[in-house]
Design a protein around this motif. Structure first.
Motif, mmCIF file in Angstrom:
data_model
loop_
_atom_site.group_PDB
_atom_site.id
_atom_site.type_symbol
_atom_site.label_atom_id
_atom_site.label_comp_id
_atom_site.label_asym_id
_atom_site.label_seq_id
_atom_site.Cartn_x
_atom_site.Cartn_y
_atom_site.Cartn_z
ATOM 1 N N ALA A 1 32.341 49.875 47.852
ATOM 2 C CA ALA A 1 30.948 50.153 47.243
ATOM 3 C C ALA A 1 29.894 49.041 47.027
ATOM 4 N N ASP A 2 30.451 47.913 46.205
ATOM 5 C CA ASP A 2 29.865 46.879 46.156
ATOM 6 C C ASP A 2 29.561 46.168 47.256
ATOM 7 N N VAL A 3 30.593 46.073 48.313
ATOM 8 C CA VAL A 3 30.335 45.353 49.370
ATOM 9 C C VAL A 3 29.046 45.889 50.108
ATOM 10 N N LYS A 4 29.036 47.126 50.343
ATOM 11 C CA LYS A 4 27.881 47.854 50.768
ATOM 12 C C LYS A 4 26.633 47.778 50.078
ATOM 13 N N GLU A 5 26.921 47.499 48.747
ATOM 14 C CA GLU A 5 25.580 47.447 48.058
ATOM 15 C C GLU A 5 25.054 46.124 47.913
ATOM 16 N N PHE A 6 26.045 44.989 48.022
ATOM 17 C CA PHE A 6 25.205 43.705 47.944
ATOM 18 C C PHE A 6 25.320 42.757 49.145
ATOM 19 N N PHE B 1 30.162 50.516 37.382
ATOM 20 C CA PHE B 1 31.224 49.268 37.203
ATOM 21 C C PHE B 1 32.176 49.384 36.053
ATOM 22 N N ILE B 2 31.572 49.858 35.036
ATOM 23 C CA ILE B 2 32.510 50.195 33.955
ATOM 24 C C ILE B 2 33.589 51.349 34.118
ATOM 25 N N ASN B 3 33.070 52.537 34.748
ATOM 26 C CA ASN B 3 34.057 53.567 35.064
ATOM 27 C C ASN B 3 35.146 53.055 36.073
ATOM 28 N N GLU B 4 34.899 52.166 36.933
ATOM 29 C CA GLU B 4 36.036 51.607 37.672
ATOM 30 C C GLU B 4 36.912 50.590 37.130
ATOM 31 N N GLU B 5 36.689 50.215 35.699
ATOM 32 C CA GLU B 5 37.607 49.230 35.255
ATOM 33 C C GLU B 5 38.817 49.808 34.784
ATOM 34 N N GLY C 1 44.070 52.925 42.527
ATOM 35 C CA GLY C 1 44.188 53.958 41.305
ATOM 36 C C GLY C 1 42.621 54.690 41.579
ATOM 37 N N GLY C 2 42.667 56.044 41.279
ATOM 38 C CA GLY C 2 41.774 56.912 41.251
ATOM 39 C C GLY C 2 41.043 56.883 42.595
ATOM 40 N N GLY C 3 41.803 56.695 43.794
ATOM 41 C CA GLY C 3 41.090 56.946 45.131
ATOM 42 C C GLY C 3 40.389 55.499 45.375
ATOM 43 N N LEU C 4 40.507 54.497 44.768
ATOM 44 C CA LEU C 4 39.831 53.225 45.005
ATOM 45 C C LEU C 4 40.777 51.999 45.179
ATOM 46 N N THR C 5 40.051 51.054 46.004
ATOM 47 C CA THR C 5 40.929 49.924 46.182
ATOM 48 C C THR C 5 40.315 48.739 45.527
ATOM 49 N N ARG C 6 40.502 48.377 44.393
ATOM 50 C CA ARG C 6 40.080 47.151 43.556
ATOM 51 C C ARG C 6 40.590 45.606 44.076
ATOM 52 N N TYR C 7 39.466 44.788 44.757
ATOM 53 C CA TYR C 7 39.989 43.639 45.439
ATOM 54 C C TYR C 7 39.703 42.670 44.102
ATOM 55 N N VAL C 8 40.788 42.209 43.527
ATOM 56 C CA VAL C 8 40.659 41.287 42.157
ATOM 57 C C VAL C 8 40.618 39.990 42.667
ATOM 58 N N ILE C 9 39.908 39.134 42.322
ATOM 59 C CA ILE C 9 39.544 37.485 42.817
ATOM 60 C C ILE C 9 40.861 36.892 41.865
ATOM 61 N N THR C 10 41.666 36.308 42.629
ATOM 62 C CA THR C 10 42.861 35.338 42.059
ATOM 63 C C THR C 10 42.368 33.864 41.898
ATOM 64 N N ASP D 1 44.570 47.255 34.301
ATOM 65 C CA ASP D 1 45.109 46.100 35.253
ATOM 66 C C ASP D 1 44.018 45.191 35.536
ATOM 67 N N THR D 2 42.741 45.534 35.533
ATOM 68 C CA THR D 2 41.378 44.712 36.151
ATOM 69 C C THR D 2 40.924 44.090 34.687
ATOM 70 N N LYS D 3 41.395 44.425 33.566
ATOM 71 C CA LYS D 3 40.643 43.859 32.270
ATOM 72 C C LYS D 3 40.850 42.358 32.210
ATOM 73 N N GLY D 4 39.658 41.678 32.092
ATOM 74 C CA GLY D 4 39.776 40.415 32.103
ATOM 75 C C GLY D 4 39.746 39.573 33.356
ATOM 76 N N HIS D 5 39.673 40.402 34.315
ATOM 77 C CA HIS D 5 39.468 39.735 35.896
ATOM 78 C C HIS D 5 38.318 40.167 36.435
ATOM 79 N N HIS D 6 37.789 39.411 37.654
ATOM 80 C CA HIS D 6 36.754 39.839 38.467
ATOM 81 C C HIS D 6 37.275 40.486 39.582
ATOM 82 N N PHE D 7 36.675 41.735 40.135
ATOM 83 C CA PHE D 7 36.934 42.400 41.062
ATOM 84 C C PHE D 7 35.678 43.018 41.591
ATOM 85 N N ILE D 8 35.838 43.641 42.912
ATOM 86 C CA ILE D 8 34.785 44.280 43.706
ATOM 87 C C ILE D 8 35.571 45.581 44.287
ATOM 88 N N VAL D 9 34.884 46.678 44.708
ATOM 89 C CA VAL D 9 35.388 47.577 45.250
ATOM 90 C C VAL D 9 34.483 47.894 46.618
#
Length: 252
Positions: A211-216, A194-198, A243-252, A201-209
């Protein structure tokens, strides 16, 4: 043999009668007095065909609406059961806020007034961290989604995915907010990911990738999932940070 010949003769005679009727109809069609009538009949047939096509489309729409309403009813029944469960399990020892009015008698100026020492204030409890969750879409928002985007998806299907995404967000950030000393080795690995994926642009926001969808969640990260993500982005429920080959879905 005679029976076969009779059947053959009957068959040939029927064909001859059909040919005669066709020729008769063709001759009637060439009659100027009947051309107008035949033209009107043709127009009526075209109109009826168009009405039948509209009726078929309306039936398909009503069938889809019926399916959506059934799914909505099932969802509402589940929510109702949850509410009933909460009502039946309300804690009995809830703090009661009471306020009493104390009448102070008139004091004699000669009497000494006893001054009570102030009671030291208790240290306020540590503020709980709020995990931001995605709001469900409304029917008006769903109706405003372009038809090409939502395809055969229903209102209930999209909100079901929102519910699972919220579960993933809550599960993820509970681990992030958990003291490291109480983490298991599995949770430590998840925490580090989780920390490595921060990013900044995502600082202070809640987001998932993904991998989180598959995990939880039990959701499948397939074409349908990405279509729903596009709809949620259209409804301004989330934004994407890549960025970094990841798509971060940020809750707005």
């Amino acid at each position: 043999m005679a029976s076969d010949l009779e059947q053959l003769c009957t068959y040939v005679n029927e064909k001859i009668e059909n040919i005669k009727k066709i020729l008769l109809i063709r001759n009637l069609g060439q009659d100027p007095a009947l051309k107008t009538t035949l033209s009107k009949i043709g127009d009526e047939i075209i109109t009826i065909n168009e009405l039948l096509n509209k009726l078929e489309l309306e039936i398909q729409y009503q069938e889809q609406t019926n399916i959506s309403l059934k799914e909505l009813c099932e969802s509402l029944e589940e929510e109702f059961k949850d509410v009933e469960h909460l009502k039946e399990h309300v804690p009995v020892h809830l703090p009661q806020v009471t306020q009493s009015l104390v009448h102070k008698p008139d004091l004699d100026p000669k009497e000494s007034v006893k001054v009570e020492e102030p009671v030291p204030q208790k240290k306020p409890p540590k503020q709980q961290r709020v995990i931001k969750e995605m709001h469900f879409i409304t029917t008006d928002e769903f109706d405003g989604v372009p038809a090409y985007m939502k395809s055969r998806l229903t209102y209930c299907q999209i909100n079901d995915v929102i519910k699972e995404i919220n579960n993933a967000v809550v599960s993820k950030y509970k681990i992030i907010h958990q003291p490291k000393s109480s983490m298991s080795s599995v949770k430590r690995k998840l925490y580090q990911r989780f920390i490595n994926e921060e990013t900044k642009d995502t600082k202070g926001h809640h987001f998932i990738v993904e991998a989180d969808v598959k995990e939880f969640t039990p959701l499948k990260v397939d074409k349908k999932f990405h279509v729903i993500m596009s709809i949620l982005r259209h409804c301004q429920r989330l934004s994407e940070v890549r960025g970094g080959g990841l798509t971060r879905y940020v809750i707005t």
